[in-house]
Scaffold this motif. Structure first.
Motif, short mmCIF file in Angstrom:
data_model
loop_
_atom_site.label_atom_id
_atom_site.label_comp_id
_atom_site.label_asym_id
_atom_site.label_seq_id
_atom_site.Cartn_x
_atom_site.Cartn_y
_atom_site.Cartn_z
N TYR A 104 -57.05 38.65 43.86
CA TYR A 104 -58.01 39.21 44.83
C TYR A 104 -57.40 40.29 45.73
O TYR A 104 -58.10 40.83 46.59
CB TYR A 104 -58.61 38.08 45.68
CG TYR A 104 -59.48 37.15 44.88
CD1 TYR A 104 -60.77 37.52 44.49
CD2 TYR A 104 -59.01 35.90 44.49
CE1 TYR A 104 -61.58 36.66 43.76
CE2 TYR A 104 -59.81 35.03 43.75
CZ TYR A 104 -61.08 35.42 43.38
OH TYR A 104 -61.87 34.58 42.64
N ASN A 105 -56.10 40.58 45.58
CA ASN A 105 -55.44 41.62 46.39
C ASN A 105 -55.64 41.38 47.88
O ASN A 105 -56.00 42.28 48.64
CB ASN A 105 -55.96 43.01 46.02
CG ASN A 105 -55.59 43.39 44.59
OD1 ASN A 105 -54.48 43.13 44.14
ND2 ASN A 105 -56.53 43.96 43.87
N LEU A 106 -55.42 40.15 48.31
CA LEU A 106 -55.64 39.75 49.70
C LEU A 106 -54.31 39.52 50.43
O LEU A 106 -53.26 39.39 49.80
CB LEU A 106 -56.46 38.47 49.76
CG LEU A 106 -57.91 38.53 49.27
CD1 LEU A 106 -58.48 37.12 49.20
CD2 LEU A 106 -58.73 39.40 50.18
N VAL A 107 -54.40 39.48 51.75
CA VAL A 107 -53.26 39.03 52.54
C VAL A 107 -53.61 37.77 53.33
O VAL A 107 -52.76 37.20 54.00
CB VAL A 107 -52.77 40.13 53.52
CG1 VAL A 107 -52.18 41.30 52.75
CG2 VAL A 107 -53.88 40.59 54.44
N CYS A 108 -54.86 37.32 53.24
CA CYS A 108 -55.30 36.12 53.96
C CYS A 108 -56.50 35.52 53.23
O CYS A 108 -57.43 36.25 52.87
CB CYS A 108 -55.68 36.49 55.40
SG CYS A 108 -56.14 35.09 56.45
N GLY A 109 -56.46 34.21 52.98
CA GLY A 109 -57.54 33.57 52.27
C GLY A 109 -57.98 32.27 52.93
O GLY A 109 -57.15 31.56 53.51
N PRO A 110 -59.29 31.91 52.85
CA PRO A 110 -59.80 30.72 53.53
C PRO A 110 -59.46 29.42 52.79
O PRO A 110 -59.41 29.39 51.56
CB PRO A 110 -61.32 30.95 53.52
CG PRO A 110 -61.56 31.77 52.28
CD PRO A 110 -60.35 32.65 52.15
N VAL A 111 -59.22 28.37 53.56
CA VAL A 111 -58.99 27.04 53.01
C VAL A 111 -60.13 26.14 53.49
O VAL A 111 -60.35 25.99 54.71
CB VAL A 111 -57.63 26.46 53.46
CG1 VAL A 111 -57.41 25.08 52.86
CG2 VAL A 111 -56.49 27.39 53.08
N LEU A 112 -60.88 25.55 52.56
CA LEU A 112 -62.05 24.73 52.88
C LEU A 112 -61.83 23.29 52.45
O LEU A 112 -61.17 23.03 51.43
CB LEU A 112 -63.30 25.27 52.19
CG LEU A 112 -63.67 26.74 52.39
CD1 LEU A 112 -65.01 27.03 51.73
CD2 LEU A 112 -63.71 27.10 53.87
N ASP A 113 -62.39 22.36 53.21
CA ASP A 113 -62.34 20.96 52.80
C ASP A 113 -63.47 20.66 51.82
O ASP A 113 -64.23 21.56 51.44
CB ASP A 113 -62.37 20.03 54.02
CG ASP A 113 -63.66 20.14 54.83
OD1 ASP A 113 -64.67 20.69 54.31
OD2 ASP A 113 -63.68 19.68 55.99
N ASP A 114 -63.62 19.40 51.44
CA ASP A 114 -64.63 19.03 50.44
C ASP A 114 -66.05 19.26 50.93
O ASP A 114 -66.98 19.37 50.11
CB ASP A 114 -64.46 17.56 50.05
CG ASP A 114 -63.16 17.32 49.29
OD1 ASP A 114 -62.63 18.30 48.72
OD2 ASP A 114 -62.67 16.17 49.30
N ILE B 92 -60.89 24.87 57.36
CA ILE B 92 -59.86 24.10 58.06
C ILE B 92 -58.61 24.95 58.33
O ILE B 92 -57.69 24.50 59.03
CB ILE B 92 -59.46 22.84 57.27
CG1 ILE B 92 -58.97 23.21 55.86
CG2 ILE B 92 -60.63 21.87 57.19
CD1 ILE B 92 -58.43 22.02 55.08
N GLY B 93 -58.59 26.17 57.79
CA GLY B 93 -57.45 27.04 58.04
C GLY B 93 -57.47 28.24 57.11
O GLY B 93 -58.44 28.46 56.37
N ALA B 94 -56.40 29.00 57.14
CA ALA B 94 -56.27 30.17 56.27
C ALA B 94 -54.81 30.34 55.88
O ALA B 94 -53.91 30.17 56.71
CB ALA B 94 -56.77 31.43 56.98
N VAL B 95 -54.59 30.66 54.62
CA VAL B 95 -53.24 30.92 54.13
C VAL B 95 -53.00 32.42 54.14
O VAL B 95 -53.86 33.19 53.70
CB VAL B 95 -53.05 30.37 52.69
CG1 VAL B 95 -51.66 30.77 52.16
CG2 VAL B 95 -53.19 28.86 52.68
N THR B 96 -51.86 32.86 54.64
CA THR B 96 -51.52 34.28 54.64
C THR B 96 -50.41 34.51 53.62
O THR B 96 -49.60 33.61 53.33
CB THR B 96 -51.05 34.75 56.02
OG1 THR B 96 -49.92 33.97 56.43
CG2 THR B 96 -52.17 34.60 57.05
N VAL B 97 -50.35 35.73 53.11
CA VAL B 97 -49.39 36.02 52.04
C VAL B 97 -47.95 35.93 52.54
O VAL B 97 -47.04 35.59 51.78
CB VAL B 97 -49.69 37.42 51.44
CG1 VAL B 97 -49.32 38.53 52.41
CG2 VAL B 97 -48.97 37.60 50.11
N ASP B 98 -47.71 36.19 53.84
CA ASP B 98 -46.34 36.09 54.35
C ASP B 98 -45.86 34.65 54.36
O ASP B 98 -44.69 34.37 54.09
CB ASP B 98 -46.23 36.74 55.74
CG ASP B 98 -47.22 36.17 56.73
OD1 ASP B 98 -48.39 36.04 56.37
OD2 ASP B 98 -46.83 35.88 57.87
#
Length: 427
Positions: A376-386, A391-397
């Motif tokens: 997806y060529n992203l630097v930040c992506g969403p993290v979702l629960d069920d 609930i948060g976001a993962v960054t590429v760094d």
């Protein structure tokens, strides 16, 4: 620009180092001198140069051909690329000598700088010292003056004898440096000096620096601080970095520090500790940018402009139903910063949503995260629960932190020449 034959050490900190063909090699981080056993000026042995990979190497002074106002130039030839380690008979001028309490011409003083001077034999020596008189009157600073080395007493074995030294010169230098560069400098200091600097930094600055240190240095500093100060520093750290550090401690130490943290600061850290460190849940920041769908483009941009936000976190604004704090209400989508910049400020973010971007489950492993960011060529992506709550976001760094080899922050990547003979001078 003409080369100089005398230069003060504090002005050399951070100077660019170039090879004979003009190629950039790194930056000066310290000057190495031999311990003086008499009152004669000590010989300058070489420079500590930090490469682009954060590795610090030793460059002998015989390789230095020019020292100018803005750069140091090296002569043709190879140097030893192994990690620099100070020997017992050596002194780091910036890291150990400056701020020493001395006697200058019989008067109490503090050493604030030292001058390198080239002799007739083309050797370099520490010939002059800049000292500031200690007046003893309500902490007022006395005048600064330059004296010959042999006019100062109390220096020869200051570090060996453990004489207390201040850190004001280092702190002044750190004011203009990025946290990662301060961490690199701190890593190279003796433990005693490192602890003095840590105690002198405020909580926020120390937290920024600790985040950039190798794991062993982090634990060592945390162990040195009293529990209350350690908890304050953990509160000032990003929750994901604090969780990573606490996860390396014993259960007893971890729980004790969590109890000392404020509940609102420890809660997101505890949530992160529930996940494995090598999953999306363990890597994510629990404090991404979140707005409700009735927020305007201008309001979303105002959040992204926060200078304290990591660049990767500021690249995406997530849109959710209330509450805004994680875990949020139902996740609706996201708006990328570039899209925000192209929209009229008065428009609602709901009209600019990206609803097609795939989300990450908290249990996603590193391999899945790597494919996600590459696809997806992203630097930040969403993290979702069920239940589709953010609930948060993962960054590429943060992902790179876990993909790169251990010790990359300070020592650089693994030795290119680890299995090859050293091509430079032996040291």
């Amino acid at each position: 620009m003409a080369a100089v034959t005398r230069v003060f050490v504090a002005r050399m900190a951070g100077l660019s180092v170039f090879g004979p063909d003009g190629e950039s090699i790194g930056r000066v981080r310290d000057v190495v001198a031999g311990l003086s056993v008499r009152r004669r000026p000590p010989r300058v042995l070489g420079l500590v140069v930090e490469l682009a990979t954060r590795r610090r190497i030793f460059v002998p002074m015989l390789r230095v051909t020019r020292i100018e106002a803005g750069a140091v130039t090296l002569a043709t030839g190879s140097v030893n690329l192994r990690q620099f380690h100070k020997r017992p008979n050596e002194l780091l001028v910036l890291g150990q000598l400056l701020d020493a309490r001395v006697s200058a011409e019989g008067s109490p003083a503090v050493l604030v700088d030292a001058a390198l001077e080239q002799t007739r034999t083309r050797d370099w020596q520490l010939t002059k010292l800049a000292v500031r008189d200690r007046t003893g009157r309500l902490g007022r600073r006395g005048p600064t003056r330059v004296v010959d080395w042999d006019q100062v007493s109390g220096l020869e074995f200051a570090e060996v004898t453990g004489r207390p030294q201040g850190v004001q010169q280092l702190l002044a230098m750190f004011d203009t440096m990025r946290a990662v560069d301060v961490a690199s400098t701190l890593h190279g200091l003796p433990n005693k000096r490192r602890y003095e600097v840590a105690e002198a930094l405020d909580d926020d600055r120390l937290a920024d620096v600790v985040e950039e240190l190798p794991e062993d240095d982090q634990k060592d500093l945390l162990d040195h601080l009293d529990d209350r100060r350690a908890a304050d520093v953990l509160e000032a750290m990003n929750p994901d970095d604090a969780a990573d550090l606490l996860a390396e401690l014993s259960e007893v130490d971890k729980n004790r520090l969590l109890e000392l943290m404020k509940p609102e600061e420890s809660a997101p850290v505890k949530r992160l500790l529930a996940y494995s460190a090598d999953t999306a849940g363990g890597l994510m920041t629990p404090e991404p940018l979140v707005v409700t769908p009735d927020a305007t483009i201008a309001e979303a941009l105002a959040l992204a402009r926060n200078p304290d936000l990591p660049i990767a976190v500021a690249s995406v604004v997530f849109v959710c139903r209330p509450p805004n704090a994680t875990p949020t209400g139902p996740y609706l989508g996201c708006v990328h910063l570039q899209r925000l910049l192209r929209e009229p400020p008065s428009n609602l973010v709901a009209g600019a949503l990206d609803t097609d971007l795939a989300s990450l489950p908290p249990g996603a492993p590193l391999t899945e995260l790597t494919r996600y960011f590459a696809a997806y060529n992203l630097v930040c992506g969403p993290v979702l629960d069920d239940e589709e709550h953010l609930i948060g976001a993962v960054t590429v760094d943060d992902l790179l932190d876990h993909l790169l080899p251990e010790g990359w922050r300070i020592g650089g990547l693994p030795d290119q020449d680890a299995n090859q003979p050293t091509t430079g001078e032996a040291r």
